[in-house]
Design a protein around this motif. Sequence first.
Motif: not given
Length: 362
Positions: A187, A190-191, A218-220, A321
């Motif tokens: 997403e 998100g990474y 929670d971060v790929k 972030r």
Amino acid sequence: MAAPIYFNGKFYAGELNGVHRVADRLVREVDRLAAASDKKLDLRLLIPKRRQFSPQVNVFKVEEQELGHTQRWEQGILPFVAKDGHLINLANLSPIMHRSKVTLIHDAQFYISPGSYATHFSIGYRILTPIMARSSRAVLTVSEFSREMLGAFGVAKWQKTGVLYNGADHILEAAPDVSVLQKNGLEQGGYAVVFGSTFVYKNVATAFAAFADPQLADVKLVVIGPSAEKLRASGLNPPPNAVFVGKLNDGELRALYQSALCLVYPSRTEGFGLPPLEAMLCDCPAIVAPAGAIPEVCRDAALYADVADIAGWVMLVNSLRQDEALRRAKIEQGRKRAATFTWASAGERLMKLVQSLPERLS
């Protein structure tokens, strides 16, 4: 009659790695410029009959070589095939016996990080490369850092070596292929992206350690290239939030950059450092290590963390972030900095050197 200018195309027999992509792009840029030039050159591209990929050229006279995929051809046959002209070599290696050649040596990693290579490969390069450089009319490399390192290790004299920066704008030539995001459940924002490698100097272990921190759970971490199994077999320990996407084409890579939070690039040394520039052109901020040619290439357009400072990498990822103003600033700075590295400029510099070669061999 002017002496012909031969290009050593042995690299077309190899897989399409970074060095070979650069060499092929430079061949295509010279071809483009030759087509538009009033000064007609006798350009000849010697390519292996057995090859992995093929050149796309219009002006070059392409000549297939039966044994062109072998070291025997490069060192023993090529000097005689090209004996009546100049010889341009763009993929680190050149025939020692040719008397009027230009050699592009991309970096000095085989001196700086010999443990990253097979012993026979490292020893061979350390013996042969200085001889190739000293017997060349001119030597090129891809950064001022590499120029200094080649001089420091006695490979090529600083005064004899020119810098030919790579371009990065190829990443904008392919339409983004967003299927890579959908296929891997990724997403927007998100990474983060990292290029996987078993080479020690790539320092992938630092990225893996940072993303194993609970703060980034929670971060790929999207790993491009080798599989998890291959990386584990080399002693690396990927974090639980790692996603392995394998090798990507430029369209997939562009899509990945465009939707990423950032690129992490923790190398302990680089002769140039192309991924941060690619990322910047795709509005993806880069967090990099202040090592090798990376600061020369990125300047203040990137964020910097020390090669072993795990907490520093975690902090900077979190900063991107949480601080939208910082992220926007780095995107803008990165876009401007990366836009200065074009293949057109690289081709023009190489073409200038080619056109300066004497019409007759001395």
